[in-house]
Every structure is written in structure tokens, then in C-alpha cells.
Write an enzyme that holds these catalytic residues in place. Structure first.
Site, PDB file in Angstrom:
ATOM      1  N   LYS A 198       0.852  -1.186   0.000  1.00 47.60           N
ATOM      2  CA  LYS A 198       0.000   0.000   0.000  1.00 47.60           C
ATOM      3  C   LYS A 198       0.898   1.250   0.000  1.00 47.60           C
ATOM      4  CE  LYS A 198      -4.400   1.227   2.176  1.00 47.60           C
ATOM      5  NZ  LYS A 198      -5.423   0.789   3.141  1.00 47.60           N
TER       6      LYS A 198
ATOM      7  N   GLU B 233     -19.371  -4.681  10.749  1.00 42.64           N
ATOM      8  CA  GLU B 233     -20.288  -3.850  11.535  1.00 42.64           C
ATOM      9  C   GLU B 233     -21.355  -4.688  12.229  1.00 42.64           C
ATOM     10  OE1 GLU B 233     -19.347  -3.167   8.437  1.00 42.64           O
ATOM     11  OE2 GLU B 233     -18.278  -1.263   8.623  1.00 42.64           O
TER      12      GLU B 233
ATOM     13  N   ARG C 286     -25.229  -1.212   7.830  1.00 49.28           N
ATOM     14  CA  ARG C 286     -24.925  -2.637   7.752  1.00 49.28           C
ATOM     15  C   ARG C 286     -25.469  -3.406   8.964  1.00 49.28           C
ATOM     16  NH1 ARG C 286     -20.555  -4.324   4.300  1.00 49.28           N
ATOM     17  NH2 ARG C 286     -21.344  -3.763   2.241  1.00 49.28           N
TER      18      ARG C 286
HETATM   19  C1  LIG Z   1     -18.992  -1.547   5.133  1.00 52.77           C
HETATM   20  C2  LIG Z   1     -17.761  -0.667   5.184  1.00 52.77           C
HETATM   21  N1  LIG Z   1     -17.126  -0.504   6.356  1.00 52.77           N
HETATM   22  C3  LIG Z   1     -16.035   0.280   6.443  1.00 52.77           C
HETATM   23  C4  LIG Z   1     -15.556   0.932   5.324  1.00 52.77           C
HETATM   24  C5  LIG Z   1     -14.373   1.877   5.446  1.00 52.77           C
HETATM   25  N2  LIG Z   1     -13.228   1.380   4.682  1.00 52.77           N
HETATM   26  C6  LIG Z   1     -12.945   1.827   3.477  1.00 52.77           C
HETATM   27  S1  LIG Z   1     -11.582   1.128   2.829  1.00 52.77           S
HETATM   28  C7  LIG Z   1     -11.359   0.203   4.226  1.00 52.77           C
HETATM   29  C8  LIG Z   1     -10.213  -0.732   4.328  1.00 52.77           C
HETATM   30  C9  LIG Z   1     -10.196  -1.650   3.141  1.00 52.77           C
HETATM   31  O1  LIG Z   1      -9.075  -2.493   3.263  1.00 52.77           O
HETATM   32  P1  LIG Z   1      -8.706  -3.387   2.004  1.00 52.77           P
HETATM   33  O2  LIG Z   1      -9.918  -4.042   1.479  1.00 52.77           O
HETATM   34  O3  LIG Z   1      -7.606  -4.255   2.432  1.00 52.77           O
HETATM   35  O4  LIG Z   1      -8.233  -2.346   0.892  1.00 52.77           O
HETATM   36  P2  LIG Z   1      -6.886  -1.485   0.859  1.00 52.77           P
HETATM   37  O5  LIG Z   1      -7.269  -0.103   1.330  1.00 52.77           O
HETATM   38  O6  LIG Z   1      -5.902  -2.165   1.743  1.00 52.77           O
HETATM   39  O7  LIG Z   1      -6.470  -1.494  -0.587  1.00 52.77           O
HETATM   40  C10 LIG Z   1     -12.348   0.455   5.141  1.00 52.77           C
HETATM   41  C11 LIG Z   1     -12.435  -0.166   6.492  1.00 52.77           C
HETATM   42  C12 LIG Z   1     -16.258   0.741   4.117  1.00 52.77           C
HETATM   43  N3  LIG Z   1     -15.887   1.355   2.981  1.00 52.77           N
HETATM   44  N4  LIG Z   1     -17.334  -0.070   4.068  1.00 52.77           N
HETATM   45 MG   LIG Z   2      -5.604  -4.112   2.354  1.00 50.12          MG
END
Ligand SMILES: Cc1ncc(C[n+]2csc(CCOP(=O)(O)OP(=O)(O)O)c2C)c(N)n1
Ligand SMILES: [Mg+2]
Ligand SMILES: CC(=O)[C@@H](O)[C@H](O)COP(=O)(O)O
Length: 631
Positions: free
Chosen positions: A280, A367, A395
Site C-alpha cells: 500500500k 459492523e 450494515r
Molecule cells: C462496510 C464498510 N465498512 C467500512 C468501510 C471503510 N473502509 C474503506 S476502505 C477500508 C479498508 C479496506 O481495506 P482493504 O480491502 O484491504 O483495501 P486497501 O485499502 O488495503 O487497498 C475500510 C475499512 C467501508 N468502505 N465499508
Molecule cells: Mg488491504
């Protein structure tokens, strides 16, 4: 090459790996420069530059379906599909959306914003493809964080059972927003260290075939070696036991490895899970070395130094006000336990976690689980503080209703980002929580007018032991008001008159109070005295004050930065009808029955006429209509 000239990804087909490397660097430079001006999800997108290029090279979008889970990492996809020229409008009013958007491009085949939906959508597309006897590859790209979402696991279970042809790309960078958490994360960790399970397995199978069928002993031993190898590597076991062919782990920044594995996956029948390891923030040191999650999503920053540009001397962020007040109370009250579904940074819970490491739980992007964990805690006499964004609380509707409210459990829900959030747009606006919570019996729902009342409301919630209580508060910073030293409690269901007047009444709360006061001042210049009430309890209503207002037959204007459908204004209408105040003239202002896109909150409010001017116009009509005074 000139990224702005890209119309579609077909140009990639002929490019060599060396040319793809050069393109990657150009895209990285473009992203770092552009996002230093607009802000956005820089970390996630820098991590998927090569992966996105490789996917668009190997597949034929939009015939082949690329689905971006969460979608915050789809900027490279947008560059390759002809939208580089729009990046100076990223996440701005009427500009480029920060998530996939069908109206923007035929290549955006699935809209995301909330996590963990891509696998389920991909399954729906696969079923449709097969029923229609079409030929196409369906390729959801899901991060290691999104994989912790319950929906993702529900989908894996179903996909593995139906054995549909599908290529799930797991983008594993060991990060959610903050460092990823959970047992699944540990399994992925073993996968990352276990090396290339599949190739060894394949080579062993080739070897096995070469062993002459003499003395089955040798063949048996080799078979046992292969099987024991498989169990050495949890990866193969975990995903393959779910019905997937597991490939990887693959270096997600290496075009040769990506191409080889994508081609292998295309030839493989049934569902494939391609485990890709990425970094990342790759290519921009502040983001690449970010261990906390600061560079997951940022505002504008100074490219040269990595200094994120912040408003000088800004009042404290609402999230910090709430979480730090809970932390202060937790020192005296060891019932308090904080829970976050993967948002420890956004919910400003890192301080609480450092002081009370065994009383703060990041449960991953879960959630529903977070909410019912809070319920379980409350059954044992603890005082859980569930820190959750309004949009993500959607959610956990049934967990709020069935698990918390129905059992009347002492849970304190801090509903963060309540109201319009701006740049994240329609998937993230926190405007539905009043509607879906108001119908839940036993729940108290409140919103403070400023951060001083906010700290008292947090104290009220912690001291409240008669069931579930929720406090909603906006994204961003407080108003900078003076803070009382001592924490008080506010009597549940009591409103506060903040401006006297006997010609009309505005009932409002939270972020729309300043607008209401401005409108009242403007009306005073016309000789109309408008009372402004801080209706800080959305449920229960202050029925005593409301009865007095309606008995006096004062026209009522309700104002809320939330959807009108089933909102606070609806509650006032219902009260008037139930109590027989059918003569009372009630008008509501709020968010209309539509999704509100991305952009600055002020422009979005103007678009939906949730403004001081509109309030003045309404009040003028209302008071003339009722008092027949010509003003
Ligand atoms: C239902 C929901 N909960 C929380 C979020 C907030 N959120 C956005 S990106 C993220 C982390 C995603 O991690 P990953 O899938 O590993 O993607 P990366 O950012 O590492 O590429 C979160 C918790 C969201 N978008 N949707
Ligand atoms: Mg990730
Ligand atoms: C993509 C996503 O859902 C999160 O990154 C979200 O954008 C965070 O919102 P805040 O910036 O309000 O914390």
C-alpha cells in the site's frame, strides 16, 4: 505516454513488460501529483498500479467484468479507461467520483463504496452469464481488509459450493485502513510466508507421473509428501477446502508473475482465488512507510515533504471530542469497552487503545459483528461504546433492532459522520440513520448543538442505564466553543430554547442550528420573532414543549440534515396527528428522496435548498399564511 490521451485500455495488449513498467511509473507520478492537490485515497491506489494494468491487459473490459471491492482503489482503473483528464475534479462537486460509477464509464460494471460486496455481485453476474450461455471472465478484486467483511465470507461459501467460473483477485497488502486484524489475516500471513504452494504442488504432480508404476511404495510416499505439503501451507487448505483453486502468493508489482498467473487462472475451471501481494502506498515514501493508516485517504498534501495540509488552529475533530471524552470517563468506569469496525483512525480511538489496550476492540470490517459484540458485552454489565459511521451503521440494522433495542441493552452508539460527508459522496452520506433508527423501540437518539453539549451528551450516555442510547455527530471539527470543566448529564428527552420568539418556531438540531439562527435574525428584521429550539433529542421528542408550541398554534418549521422520509420532521407530524393538533402548520426542510452525490457540503446543501435563504422563504410564507400579516 500522455495519460490524458488514453481512451480505453486496449493499448495495453501490445505493450512489453518494460513498457508496462514505464507506464506504471508515469501513473504513480500522476497520482502523487494530482492527489497532492485534490486529496483522495492515495495509499490504496499506489498499491494497485501494476495489478490494475495487468488485469486490463489480460482481460477485455467491459465484456470481462472487473469489480473493485470498496472501490476506493479504482483510480488507476479510471485512468486506463479514459478518465485521467478528469482527475483535477476528483471527489469534487459534479466532478469525478472517488468510487466506480456506472454513469462515468461502461468499464465501471459494479458500483462500490461500502466494503465486501464485490464477491456477491460477481456471483450474481456469473449465474446470469451461465444462464444466458455467455462467455466472459468475472474478476472481483477484493482487499485483505474487505475480506474480513461478513458478506465476503458468505459469498466465498456460496461460490465455492456452486463452483462457478470466476477469478477472485485477493489484493493483500496487510492493511485495512489501519493494519489489518483477525484470524483470517493470520492465515493470509502464513500464505505470504509459505511461498508458491501451487508450483511445488504442480511440479510434484509432474514428478509423480514420471515415477514408473513399480512398487507403489515410492508413488505412495510421493503422494503423501504432496498431501503433507498441502497441509503445511494453510493457504491451499483454507481456500481450497472452500472449493477454490488457490494460486499464489504472487508479487503484485511484477508483471511477469501477474501475467503468468492470470493466464493460468483463465485456463482453470471453477472458482480461482489469486492471492496477490502488494504494498500500500508503493512509490511514495510517506504513504509506503505509513504503519498507522494516515495515507489511506488524505486531504491535499505537500508532495515534496509529505506534510498533509491542515486547517490551522481548527477546533477539535468531533470524533476526537467523543472518543477522548469516553476515554476520560473510562478512567473512572471500568465497565467501558470501545469497539470499532475497522475505523480506529477515523474514529480517533488510538488514544483510548493506548491507554486501555484490553478494552478496545477493532473487529475488522464487520459492523454486524461489532454491534452484536456490544450487545453481548452489555448483557454482562459492561458499558460498550460502539464507534461507527452513520453510513456503515446501515450494515447493522438488524443487530441494532433485534439484538440491542429488543433486549433493551445498555449500549452507547457513537454515530460518527452523521449528515453530509462531502467528498465520499452518495455511498457515504450519513443521512439515513434517523429514519432507520427512529422506529426502534427503547432507543434514545440525540445530537448535540456543539462540542460542549457533545461532551455532556457522552457523559449522559455513559451514565444512562435504561437501555440503548445513540448520539449522532458530524464529520469534521466542532465550532470552537468554550468547554465546561465538569461533565454534566442532560435530562433525556428535553429540548432547549436557544432563541425566544412567538410568531413561529424552528425545531432543529446539530449542524443546522446556525442556519436556523441566521434565518430567525433575518425574520426579526421584518418584525417576525421566530423561536429557535435545539431539538437535541430526536427520540424521545420533548412532548411537553411540543404540546405547548402546538397548543399556541405557532407555525413550526423543522430543519434536519437528514432524509425527510421518516426523519425528525416526520416525527413532529406524527405527534401533531396523534395528539389532535391538526390545525398546526408544520413544514419540513431536509434531504429529499434522492441520493446526494459527492462535493463540498455547502454546494450540496444549496442544491437541495437546505439553506438559510430557503428557511427565510418558508418562514415568510408560513407566518403570512397563519397571521395574515402583510410584511
Ligand atoms: C462496510 C464498510 N465498512 C467500512 C468501510 C471503510 N473502509 C474503506 S476502505 C477500508 C479498508 C479496506 O481495506 P482493504 O480491502 O484491504 O483495501 P486497501 O485499502 O488495503 O487497498 C475500510 C475499512 C467501508 N468502505 N465499508
Ligand atoms: Mg488491504
Ligand atoms: C473508502 C472508505 O470508505 C473510507 O476510507 C472512508 O472514505 C473514510 O471516511 P473518512 O475520511 O470520513 O474517515
Amino acid at each position: 505516454m500522455d495519460l490524458l490521451s488514453i481512451k480505453d485500455p486496449s493499448f495495453l495488449k501490445k505493450m512489453t513488460n518494460a513498457q508496462l513498467e514505464a507506464l506504471s511509473e508515469e501513473i504513480r507520478t500522476f497520482l502523487i501529483e494530482q492527489l497532492s492537490k485534490t486529496g483522495g485515497h492515495i495509499g490504496p491506489n499506489l498499491g494497485v498500479v501494476e495489478l490494475t494494468i495487468a488485469l486490463h491487459k489480460e482481460f477485455n473490459s467491459p465484456k470481462d467484468k472487473l469489480l473493485w471491492d470498496v472501490g476506493h482503489q479504482s483510480y488507476v482503473h479510471k485512468i486506463l479507461t479514459g478518465r485521467a483528464c478528469q482527475f483535477d475534479t476528483l471527489r469534487q462537486y459534479k466532478g469525478l467520483c472517488g468510487f466506480p460509477k456506472m454513469i462515468e464509464s461502461k468499464h465501471d460494471v459494479w458500483e462500490t463504496g461500502h466494503s465486501s460486496t464485490s464477491l456477491s455481485a460477481a456471483m450474481g453476474m456469473a449465474i446470469a452469464r451461465d444462464l444466458k450461455k455467455e462467455k466472459s471472465y468475472i474478476v472481483p478484486i477484493i482487499g485483505d481488509g474487505a475480506l474480513t467483511g461478513g458478506m465476503a465470507l458468505e459469498a466465498l461459501n456460496h461460490i465455492g459450493h456452486e463452483k462457478k467460473d470466476m477469478i477472485v483477485v485477493l489484493n493483500d497488502n496487510e492493511m485495512s485502513i489501519a493494519p489489518n486484524v483477525g484470524a483470517l489475516h493470520s492465515i493470509l500471513g502464513r500464505m505470504r510466508t509459505a511461498g508458491k504452494y501451487n508450483y511445488v504442488k504442480d511440479e510434484l504432480e509432474v514428478l509423480l507421473k514420471k515415477i514408473p508404476a513399480v512398487g507403489g511404495k515410492l508413488a505412495q510416499t510421493a503422494e503423501r509428501v504432496k498431501d503433507s505439503l498441502k497441509y503445511l501451507v494453510v493457504s491451499g487448505m483454507f481456500f481450497e477446502e472452500l472449493g477454490f483453486t488457490y494460486l499464489g502468493p504472487v508479487d503484485g508489482h511484477n508483471f511477469e508473475e501477474l501475467s503468468e498467473n492470470l493466464k493460468y487462472a483463465k485456463k482453470t475451471k471453477g472458482p480461482v482465488l489469486l492471492h496477490v501481494i502488494t504494498k500500500k502506498g508503493k512509490g511514495y515514501d510517506p504513504a509506503e512507510t505509513d504503519a498507522v493508516g494516515t495515507w489511506h485517504g488524505t486531504g491535499p498534501y505537500k508532495m515534496e515533504t509529505g506534510d498533509i495540509i491542515k486547517e490551522l488552529n481548527a477546533p477539535p475533530a468531533w470524533s476526537a471530542l467523543v472518543s477522548e471524552t469516553v476515554r476520560r470517563l473510562a478512567r473512572e468506569d471500568d465497565r467501558i469497552v470501545a469497539i470499532t469496525p475497522a475505523m480506529p483512525v477515523g474514529s480517533k480511538l488510538l488514544g483510548f487503545a493506548s491507554e486501555f489496550p484490553d478494552r478496545m476492540f477493532d473487529v475488522g470490517i464487520a459492523e454486524q459483528h461489532a454491534t452484536t459484540v456490544a450487545a453481548g458485552l452489555a448483557t454482562q454489565g459492561m458499558k460498550p461504546f460502539l464507534a461507527i459511521y452513520s453510513t456503515f451503521l446501515q450494515r447493522a440494522y438488524d443487530q441494532m433492532l433485534h439484538d440491542i433495542c429488543r433486549q433493551n441493552l445498555n449500549v452507547f452508539v457513537g454515530i460518527d459522520r452523521a449528515g453530509l460527508v462531502g467528498a465520499d459522496g452518495e455511498t457515504h452520506q450519513g443521512v439515513f440513520d434517523i429514519s432507520f433508527l427512529r422506529s426502534m423501540p427503547n432507543l434514545v437518539l440525540m445530537m448535540p448543538k456543539d462540542e460542549n453539549e457533545g461532551q455532556h451528551m457522552v457523559n449522559t450516555a455513559i451514565q444512562y442505564d435504561d437501555g440503548p442510547i445513540a448520539m449522532r455527530f458530524p464529520r469534521g471539527n466542532g465550532l470552537g466553543v468554550k468547554m465546561d470543566d465538569e461533565l454534566k448529564t442532560i435530562p433525556i428527552g428535553t429540548w432547549e430554547v436557544i432563541r425566544e420568539g412567538n410568531d413561529a418556531v424552528i425545531l432543529t438540531f446539530g449542524t443546522t442550528i446556525p442556519m436556523a439562527l441566521e434565518a430567525a435574525e433575518a425574520m426579526a428584521e421584518k418584525g417576525i420573532q421566530v423561536r429557535v429550539v435545539n431539538a437535541r433529542f430526536i427520540k424521545p421528542l420533548d412532548e411537553v414543549m411540543l404540546s405547548e408550541i402546538m397548543s399556541a398554534n405557532l407555525p413550526i418549521l423543522t430543519i434536519e440534515e437528514a432524509v425527510l422520509q421518516g426523519g425528525f420532521g416526520s416525527a413532529v407530524l406524527e405527534f401533531a396527528e396523534e395528539q389532535g393538533y391538526t390545525q398546526t402548520y408544520i413544514k419540513r426542510m431536509g434531504i429529499p428522496d434522492e441520493f446526494i452525490e459527492h462535493g463540498s457540503v455547502s454546494k450540496l446543501l444549496a442544491d437541495i435548498h437546505l439553506t438559510t435563504e430557503a428557511a427565510i422563504e418558508n418562514l415568510t410564507k408560513m407566518t403570512y399564511k397563519v397571521t395574515k400579516k402583510a410584511y
